[in-house]
Design an enzyme around this catalytic site. Structure first.
Site, PDB file in Angstrom:
ATOM      1  N   GLY A   1      19.072   3.225 -92.981  1.00  0.00           N
ATOM      2  CA  GLY A   1      20.456   3.654 -92.910  1.00  0.00           C
ATOM      3  C   GLY A   1      21.474   2.600 -93.274  1.00  0.00           C
ATOM      4  O   GLY A   1      22.671   2.888 -93.304  1.00  0.00           O
TER       5      GLY A   1
ATOM      6  N   ASP B   1      23.569   3.620 -96.467  1.00  0.00           N
ATOM      7  CA  ASP B   1      24.471   4.736 -96.170  1.00  0.00           C
ATOM      8  C   ASP B   1      25.616   4.283 -95.269  1.00  0.00           C
ATOM      9  O   ASP B   1      26.764   4.670 -95.472  1.00  0.00           O
ATOM     10  CB  ASP B   1      23.710   5.872 -95.494  1.00  0.00           C
TER      11      ASP B   1
END
Length: 89
Positions: free
Chosen positions: A32, A35
């Site tokens: 992650g 992102d």
């Protein structure tokens, strides 16, 4: 805008170029990070921050995510961030 892992990140608007180091954290899980970095940068720009401030915000959000297991638990709310750019770094 280019996220360069442990080397920090860079951004350009075609005229100027900015570089920022990573926020020092103990990495727990890299899932992650990209992102989160993008979300932090876009959030900054949408809130009216300039490119260097948005780059600093992106680095801070990505650092908070990699310091937590998984990709969602570390995502900060705006109130959890100390400032919006990297001025208080």
């Amino acid at each position: 805008m280019v996220k360069r892992g442990a080397l920090g990140a860079t951004a350009t608007d075609g005229t100027s170029h900015w570089e920022i180091p990573v926020w020092p954290v103990t990495a727990v899980d890299p899932v992650g990070a990209g992102d989160a970095f993008d979300a932090g940068f876009l959030s900054g720009r949408l809130r009216g921050l300039d490119v260097p401030q948005s780059l600093g915000l992106a680095a801070r959000v990505a650092a908070m995510v990699v310091a937590s297991p998984g990709d969602l638990p570390g995502l900060p709310r705006l109130a959890e961030l100390s400032g919006l750019g990297d001025a208080d770094r």
